[in-house]
Design a protein around this motif. Sequence first.
Motif, mmCIF file in Angstrom:
data_model
loop_
_atom_site.group_PDB
_atom_site.id
_atom_site.type_symbol
_atom_site.label_atom_id
_atom_site.label_comp_id
_atom_site.label_asym_id
_atom_site.label_seq_id
_atom_site.Cartn_x
_atom_site.Cartn_y
_atom_site.Cartn_z
ATOM 1 N N TYR A 160 0.823 -1.214 0.000
ATOM 2 C CA TYR A 160 0.000 0.000 0.000
ATOM 3 C C TYR A 160 0.858 1.265 0.000
ATOM 4 O O TYR A 160 0.372 2.358 0.292
ATOM 5 N N LEU A 161 2.112 1.113 -0.347
ATOM 6 C CA LEU A 161 3.082 2.207 -0.352
ATOM 7 C C LEU A 161 2.633 3.447 -1.134
ATOM 8 O O LEU A 161 2.913 4.568 -0.706
ATOM 9 N N SER A 184 -4.761 -6.361 -6.925
ATOM 10 C CA SER A 184 -4.937 -6.345 -5.467
ATOM 11 C C SER A 184 -5.073 -4.918 -4.964
ATOM 12 O O SER A 184 -6.162 -4.340 -4.984
ATOM 13 N N SER A 185 -3.982 -4.307 -4.516
ATOM 14 C CA SER A 185 -4.086 -2.992 -3.889
ATOM 15 C C SER A 185 -4.632 -1.948 -4.859
ATOM 16 O O SER A 185 -4.218 -1.863 -6.014
ATOM 17 N N SER A 186 -5.585 -1.189 -4.365
ATOM 18 C CA SER A 186 -6.286 -0.215 -5.191
ATOM 19 C C SER A 186 -6.905 0.843 -4.291
ATOM 20 O O SER A 186 -6.931 0.693 -3.070
ATOM 21 N N VAL A 237 -7.843 2.283 0.662
ATOM 22 C CA VAL A 237 -6.752 1.666 -0.077
ATOM 23 C C VAL A 237 -6.656 0.243 0.453
ATOM 24 O O VAL A 237 -6.264 0.015 1.597
ATOM 25 N N GLY A 238 -7.094 -0.690 -0.381
ATOM 26 C CA GLY A 238 -7.135 -2.090 0.024
ATOM 27 C C GLY A 238 -7.237 -2.966 -1.204
ATOM 28 O O GLY A 238 -7.095 -2.502 -2.336
ATOM 29 N N PHE A 239 -7.527 -4.235 -0.987
ATOM 30 C CA PHE A 239 -7.580 -5.184 -2.095
ATOM 31 C C PHE A 239 -8.871 -5.039 -2.898
ATOM 32 O O PHE A 239 -9.960 -4.936 -2.332
ATOM 33 N N TYR A 240 -8.724 -5.108 -4.203
ATOM 34 C CA TYR A 240 -9.851 -5.018 -5.129
ATOM 35 C C TYR A 240 -10.898 -6.095 -4.872
ATOM 36 O O TYR A 240 -12.101 -5.874 -5.085
#
Length: 350
Positions: A56-57, A238-240, A99-102
Amino acid sequence: MRTPARHAASAAAALLALSCLTACADDASTSTSAAGGGGKGEHVKIMVGGLDKVIYLPAMLTQRLGYFSAEGLDVELLSEPAGVQAETALVAGQVQGTVGFYDHTLDLQVKGKEVESVVQFSHAPGEVEVVSAKAAGSIRSPKDFKGKKLGVTGLGSSTDFLTKYLAVKNGVDVSEFTPVAVGAGQTFVSALQKGSIDAGMTTDPTVATLLRKRAGTVLVDMRTPEGSQAALGGPYPSSSLYMRTDWVNSHKDTVQKLVNAFVKTLRWMHTHSAAEIAAKMPADYSQGDEALYAEAIKDTLPMFTEDGVMPANGPETVEKVLRAFNPNIKNAEVDLARTYTTEFVQKAAG
């Protein structure tokens, strides 16, 4: 069996609860915008499923690069180590974005909640299944998960989803192992070292720390598109940044500014080294070992997209993974087109 009266009462209660959530979201939007006054720009709250996680950078990096403020936004980043809690905060209207997984967008859709990814940070999970040094001899592949205690950040989290898929794909039923919520970072490290879990799924910098301590070994590495292909059968977005669809539709200018900022960051990441990226992050993220932190970033960088665009066939891979074990989705109809939008990234690229 429910009587018609009880069914009607339940439906009315559900409608009332949904109305309350909508009102709460509207109130949150109003109050946070007001809080962002005084020339600071429009105030937006974003919950991140672990601000110090490398996957999540882009959230903190965008803040540090000044791209939010350059778009006229005052973004408040909040941290919740388990993605499922970050998802809950969004649905409850406590924040405007997560901000997390799709994959949460699919899970929520079948529960009657419309959320969508507006910018896709990655095309691989960035997750790693790590086996403790003590259990390394008995767990040589996911086929050996039977009877084991497997660490996940939280029950119902994306690490929980992926762990269940790896098990089912390799012939182990979800009832044959025990998922244990151990969070991330030091709590994960401690659980692995103390034997509270035999193996677990986590991300960098926790992975780098475990390997440096020789507390565990890598069993499945999904930090690259190739690793995602091998483990999951395709790209796994994933991260989005995902948001409630109704909020997106009523705040398109704000969403466009957020996406503009994130796309700038993704491009910046692809033209700078891991060490340069690490230097931009808060000092405490390295936990006193700058070289190890830069190494963790380097190992995870391949997961990130350069333009924020949803990878081709990515949503289909996610749906396949979730249908393999998730009872909510297994027999439900999912409209993938409603789980993400490319409207804003296309404009950002223009």
